[in-house]
Design a protein around this motif. Structure first.
Motif, PDB file in Angstrom:
ATOM      1  N   PHE A  17      68.770   1.435  -2.083  1.00 40.70           N
ATOM      2  CA  PHE A  17      69.418   0.304  -1.407  1.00 40.70           C
ATOM      3  C   PHE A  17      68.388  -0.414  -0.552  1.00 40.70           C
ATOM      4  N   THR A  18      68.713  -1.619  -0.107  1.00 43.33           N
ATOM      5  CA  THR A  18      67.766  -2.299   0.781  1.00 43.33           C
ATOM      6  C   THR A  18      68.334  -2.369   2.187  1.00 43.33           C
ATOM      7  N   GLN A  19      67.438  -2.330   3.142  1.00 41.05           N
ATOM      8  CA  GLN A  19      67.845  -2.424   4.546  1.00 41.05           C
ATOM      9  C   GLN A  19      66.924  -3.421   5.247  1.00 41.05           C
ATOM     10  N   THR A  20      67.513  -4.259   6.060  1.00 41.93           N
ATOM     11  CA  THR A  20      66.750  -5.323   6.717  1.00 41.93           C
ATOM     12  C   THR A  20      66.479  -4.960   8.176  1.00 41.93           C
ATOM     13  N   TYR A  21      65.223  -5.058   8.567  1.00 38.98           N
ATOM     14  CA  TYR A  21      64.830  -4.774   9.957  1.00 38.98           C
ATOM     15  C   TYR A  21      64.138  -6.003  10.533  1.00 38.98           C
ATOM     16  N   THR A  22      64.556  -6.422  11.719  1.00 36.33           N
ATOM     17  CA  THR A  22      63.925  -7.570  12.374  1.00 36.33           C
ATOM     18  C   THR A  22      63.390  -7.134  13.735  1.00 36.33           C
ATOM     19  N   PHE A  23      62.151  -7.531  14.014  1.00 37.19           N
ATOM     20  CA  PHE A  23      61.517  -7.108  15.276  1.00 37.19           C
ATOM     21  C   PHE A  23      60.575  -8.214  15.745  1.00 37.19           C
ATOM     22  N   PRO A  24      60.243  -8.213  17.043  1.00 34.34           N
ATOM     23  CA  PRO A  24      59.405  -9.291  17.580  1.00 34.34           C
ATOM     24  C   PRO A  24      57.975  -9.240  17.038  1.00 34.34           C
ATOM     25  N   HIS A  25      57.454 -10.419  16.734  1.00 34.40           N
ATOM     26  CA  HIS A  25      56.066 -10.528  16.267  1.00 34.40           C
ATOM     27  C   HIS A  25      55.091 -10.214  17.389  1.00 34.40           C
ATOM     28  N   GLN A  26      54.016  -9.547  17.027  1.00 40.62           N
ATOM     29  CA  GLN A  26      52.885  -9.428  17.960  1.00 40.62           C
ATOM     30  C   GLN A  26      51.636  -9.805  17.190  1.00 40.62           C
ATOM     31  N   PRO A  27      50.771 -10.619  17.773  1.00 36.93           N
ATOM     32  CA  PRO A  27      49.575 -11.029  17.030  1.00 36.93           C
ATOM     33  C   PRO A  27      48.589  -9.866  16.878  1.00 36.93           C
ATOM     34  N   GLY A  28      47.762  -9.953  15.820  1.00 36.13           N
ATOM     35  CA  GLY A  28      46.660  -9.002  15.655  1.00 36.13           C
ATOM     36  C   GLY A  28      47.066  -7.609  15.220  1.00 36.13           C
ATOM     37  N   LYS A  29      48.262  -7.463  14.632  1.00 34.55           N
ATOM     38  CA  LYS A  29      48.715  -6.138  14.206  1.00 34.55           C
ATOM     39  C   LYS A  29      48.528  -5.948  12.704  1.00 34.55           C
ATOM     40  N   THR A  30      48.915  -4.754  12.213  1.00 33.75           N
ATOM     41  CA  THR A  30      48.793  -4.473  10.780  1.00 33.75           C
ATOM     42  C   THR A  30      50.179  -4.302  10.161  1.00 33.75           C
ATOM     43  N   LEU A  31      50.203  -4.273   8.826  1.00 39.80           N
ATOM     44  CA  LEU A  31      51.450  -3.997   8.110  1.00 39.80           C
ATOM     45  C   LEU A  31      52.045  -2.677   8.569  1.00 39.80           C
ATOM     46  N   LEU A  32      51.166  -1.680   8.759  1.00 41.48           N
ATOM     47  CA  LEU A  32      51.621  -0.351   9.170  1.00 41.48           C
ATOM     48  C   LEU A  32      52.259  -0.394  10.559  1.00 41.48           C
ATOM     49  N   TRP A  33      51.708  -1.206  11.444  1.00 37.26           N
ATOM     50  CA  TRP A  33      52.282  -1.354  12.782  1.00 37.26           C
ATOM     51  C   TRP A  33      53.760  -1.732  12.677  1.00 37.26           C
ATOM     52  N   GLY A  34      54.077  -2.599  11.742  1.00 38.60           N
ATOM     53  CA  GLY A  34      55.467  -3.011  11.547  1.00 38.60           C
ATOM     54  C   GLY A  34      56.357  -1.823  11.185  1.00 38.60           C
ATOM     55  N   LEU A  35      55.869  -0.981  10.261  1.00 38.81           N
ATOM     56  CA  LEU A  35      56.656   0.191   9.860  1.00 38.81           C
ATOM     57  C   LEU A  35      56.835   1.155  11.028  1.00 38.81           C
ATOM     58  N   ILE A  36      55.762   1.359  11.790  1.00 44.95           N
ATOM     59  CA  ILE A  36      55.831   2.269  12.943  1.00 44.95           C
ATOM     60  C   ILE A  36      56.785   1.703  14.001  1.00 44.95           C
ATOM     61  N   THR A  37      56.730   0.380  14.198  1.00 45.03           N
ATOM     62  CA  THR A  37      57.635  -0.266  15.154  1.00 45.03           C
ATOM     63  C   THR A  37      59.090  -0.042  14.753  1.00 45.03           C
ATOM     64  N   ILE A  38      59.374  -0.185  13.449  1.00 48.78           N
ATOM     65  CA  ILE A  38      60.748   0.048  12.972  1.00 48.78           C
ATOM     66  C   ILE A  38      61.160   1.494  13.260  1.00 48.78           C
ATOM     67  N   LYS A  39      60.273   2.425  12.934  1.00 52.93           N
ATOM     68  CA  LYS A  39      60.615   3.843  13.102  1.00 52.93           C
ATOM     69  C   LYS A  39      60.805   4.199  14.580  1.00 52.93           C
ATOM     70  N   GLU A  40      59.976   3.625  15.438  1.00 52.76           N
ATOM     71  CA  GLU A  40      60.040   3.991  16.853  1.00 52.76           C
ATOM     72  C   GLU A  40      61.135   3.260  17.613  1.00 52.76           C
ATOM     73  N   THR A  41      61.492   2.058  17.169  1.00 48.04           N
ATOM     74  CA  THR A  41      62.432   1.276  17.979  1.00 48.04           C
ATOM     75  C   THR A  41      63.754   0.953  17.293  1.00 48.04           C
ATOM     76  N   LEU A  42      63.796   1.017  15.942  1.00 49.06           N
ATOM     77  CA  LEU A  42      65.014   0.575  15.255  1.00 49.06           C
ATOM     78  C   LEU A  42      65.695   1.676  14.432  1.00 49.06           C
ATOM     79  N   ASP A  43      64.925   2.475  13.718  1.00 47.41           N
ATOM     80  CA  ASP A  43      65.535   3.427  12.784  1.00 47.41           C
ATOM     81  C   ASP A  43      64.587   4.598  12.533  1.00 47.41           C
ATOM     82  N   SER A  44      64.856   5.687  13.195  1.00 46.11           N
ATOM     83  CA  SER A  44      63.946   6.840  13.064  1.00 46.11           C
ATOM     84  C   SER A  44      64.073   7.515  11.708  1.00 46.11           C
TER      85      SER A  44
END
Lengths: 315, 288
Positions: A17-44
């Motif tokens: 299934f697909t799941q949509t996660y939205t989080f605030p942009h931060q400049p100078g980050k990586t694709l992985l940062w996005g995944l870690i942000t989701i895990k730490e702040t939205l969905d462990s």
């Protein structure tokens, strides 16, 4: 505030299934940062693999908008410039998925091991002296040594997507070439012989592997090197080698491809009869002219001279 | 605008309609194409598997011939473009002296003065889409066109650096400038399998079927590709491809020059579309 959205393809062991996660942009980050942000702040519960964060361990390759990237080394801003602020995130293709973005490497590792991808040291080496190699010889295999087994090439490989039974992962061909070209190895001939029957001529030439490798390897070119070596060693009785040689022969004979004879030369009379409905279809539309044979191009003697000089320089 | 024209072998054979369409469109747009006398096969992504140096040397000759004409070299085939650009990169990257030693046996010399370009790039960069739009006589209004890039106009990006390999837009922009409606579809960046026609035939057939099905499901009326090899694979194998995926709707696959030609007011016959296997009637019906 600018928001980033990852639409992630997830898998719970039974259903996808697909799941949509939205989080605030931060400049100078990586694709992985996005995944870690989701895990730490939205969905462990979101599962993905990553370890070194420095493009060394190869654990974090994922697909973004249908293309494989190494998440830890890929700047997010560059990806957003390319695709916009909403990204589709999927696990690698051509791997069984364990959960979410985590894929199973076990079958790939088995196929890699079956291709004998470890050093067979020459007999003059000893445990005491080690397996020494000159700097120049080491440099010959440096590009292939840089493979981190991230799986990006295997994910994007058009041939593996079509059928993986008669083809290996692109990284495996690069590894086999590495040992063929390694001055310390004693098994080059046996390696080439074995690889001819392991899909060597089945590559589709799509150049996806070369394009997607985050470490600058060119598996497609390593496949070409193995093919050249196999032809030099006399393994020419197969459609792939016959097909490639036909092009060079046509260049030498007239300068241009003889389409009419190509099928016969590559797959023989029996094989060509199997393609009769196809040939008749082309004949009907004027796409095949059995009577057409290219005449020698202007400057044909130049081609003769060039190919002669090429052969002399290779001796 | 003047180019040394490198048609490539298939334009003399199975994809002759692309020769017809390319020369007709160039004439209509005032782009002068001067065919390189004595050009040879580029090696078709196969010759390097036998002899890499031979592949570089024969293409060094092709480029040297264009240099003698003092014009950029224009191709209409993705694989020819890649093979020629690969040779040029090797020549400019350190092999010039060695290869010139070989070319000297044929009284030729590579200098590095002619760029290698493709009709698609020329239309976007040299000619310009504004000018192209102004030349349109029969806007492709309502025609839903799926742009299929083919591998070798995008990959590897180190050699094919015209646009982003991961999200190219040139075909979509071109389709829109002709008045057509670009259609996004799943297979737009995928491989057609042409180069493994003989070595992995079942895969090539399945890919043909999947690609056409992908365009059908996206609601496309036709596909367009800048590569005659993709066109041949997707068109000539369509009956087998349809059977492989059980999707029997015909999908016309146009050469780039044919789509442009239709918008310039040329008839399907003038563009050789009557030589296609699939969807001739679809194009006839859509183009009024």
């Amino acid at each position: 505030m600018r928001q980033i959205t990852y639409i992630v393809t997830r898998f719970d062991g039974v259903k996808s299934f697909t799941q949509t996660y939205t989080f605030p942009h931060q400049p100078g980050k990586t694709l992985l940062w996005g995944l870690i942000t989701i895990k730490e702040t939205l969905d462990s519960s979101l599962a993905f693999t990553a370890a070194c964060r420095a493009a060394v361990c190869g654990a974090c390759a994922i697909r973004v908008n249908g293309q494989a990237f190494l998440a830890c080394e890929t700047p997010l801003d560059g990806i957003l410039d390319r695709f916009g602020d909403t990204l589709t995130i999927e696990p690698l293709q051509n791997f069984p998925v364990i959960r979410d973005l985590v894929v199973n490497w076990e079958p790939k590792a088995e196929r890699l091991a079956a291709a004998n991808t470890w050093l067979k040291p020459q007999d003059n080496f000893s445990a005491k002296e080690g397996c020494k190699q000159s700097v120049a010889d080491f440099k010959k295999i440096t590009p292939q040594i840089n493979c981190i087994l991230c799986g990006a090439c295997a994910s994007e490989c058009s041939k593996l997507s079509a059928n993986s039974d008669d083809f290996l992962e692109p990284f495996t061909y690069s590894k086999v070439w590495k040992f063929v070209a390694d001055s310390r190895d004693k098994d080059a001939a046996a390696r080439v012989k074995a690889i001819v029957d392991k899909g060597l001529w089945k590559c589709l030439h799509c150049v996806e592997c070369v394009t997607k490798c985050p470490k600058g390897l060119a598996p497609g070119e390593d496949i070409a090197r193995l093919r050249q070596m196999s032809i030099k060693m006399g393994y020419t009785d197969n459609p792939g080698a016959r097909h490639a040689k036909a092009f060079l022969q046509d260049i030498e004979d007239t300068g241009r491809l003889n389409e009419t004879k190509l099928s016969l030369r590559t797959i023989g009379m029996i094989g060509s009869i199997g393609k009769l409905p196809f040939a008749l279809r082309l004949l009907r539309r004027g796409k095949l002219n059995p009577l057409h044979a290219p005449s020698k191009v202007k400057g044909h003697e130049q081609i003769k001279a060039i190919l002669k000089a090429v052969r002399e320089s290779e001796q | 605008m003047k180019y040394a024209f490198f048609p490539g072998c298939v334009l003399e054979g199975a994809a002759k309609e692309n020769y017809i369409a390319t020369t007709a469109v160039a004439k209509a747009l005032g782009i002068e194409l001067v065919e390189i006398p004595g050009w040879t096969c580029c090696g078709a992504s196969h010759v390097q598997d036998v002899d890499d140096l031979a592949a570089t040397a024969i293409n060094a000759r092709n480029i040297a011939l264009a240099e003698q004409m003092n014009m950029p070299l224009l191709t209409v085939c993705n694989t020819c473009t890649l093979m020629l650009r690969k040779a040029k990169a090797k020549l400019d990257g350190g092999q010039k002296e060695k290869i010139n030693g070989i070319l000297a046996k044929a009284d030729l010399q590579y200098q590095g003065t002619s760029e290698i370009t493709h009709l698609l790039w020329v239309l976007l960069k040299d000619y310009g889409l504004d000018k192209l739009q102004a030349a349109v006589k029969r806007p492709l209004k309502g025609l839903k066109v799926a742009g299929y890039y083919g591998c070798h106009i995008l990959r590897p990006p180190a050699l094919m650096d015209f646009e982003d390999f991961a999200n190219p837009q040139s075909l979509e922009k071109l389709i829109a400038s002709l008045g057509g409606q670009p259609v996004e579809f799943g297979h737009r960046l995928k491989c057609c399998g042409f180069h493994a026609t003989y070595t992995a035939e079942p895969d090539m057939i399945a890919i043909t079927g999947q690609t056409n099905q992908s365009a059908v499901e996206a609601g496309a009326d036709c596909m367009v590709t800048p590569c005659p090899l993709c066109q041949m694979s997707l068109d000539m194998n369509q009956p087998e491809g349809q059977a492989a995926v059980n999707c029997h709707q015909e999908m016309p696959v146009l050469h780039l020059a044919q789509l442009v030609g239709l918008a310039l007011g040329l008839s399907p016959e003038q563009l050789g579309i009557n030589r296609h296997i699939a969807g001739r009637e679809v194009i006839q019906a859509k183009i009024k």
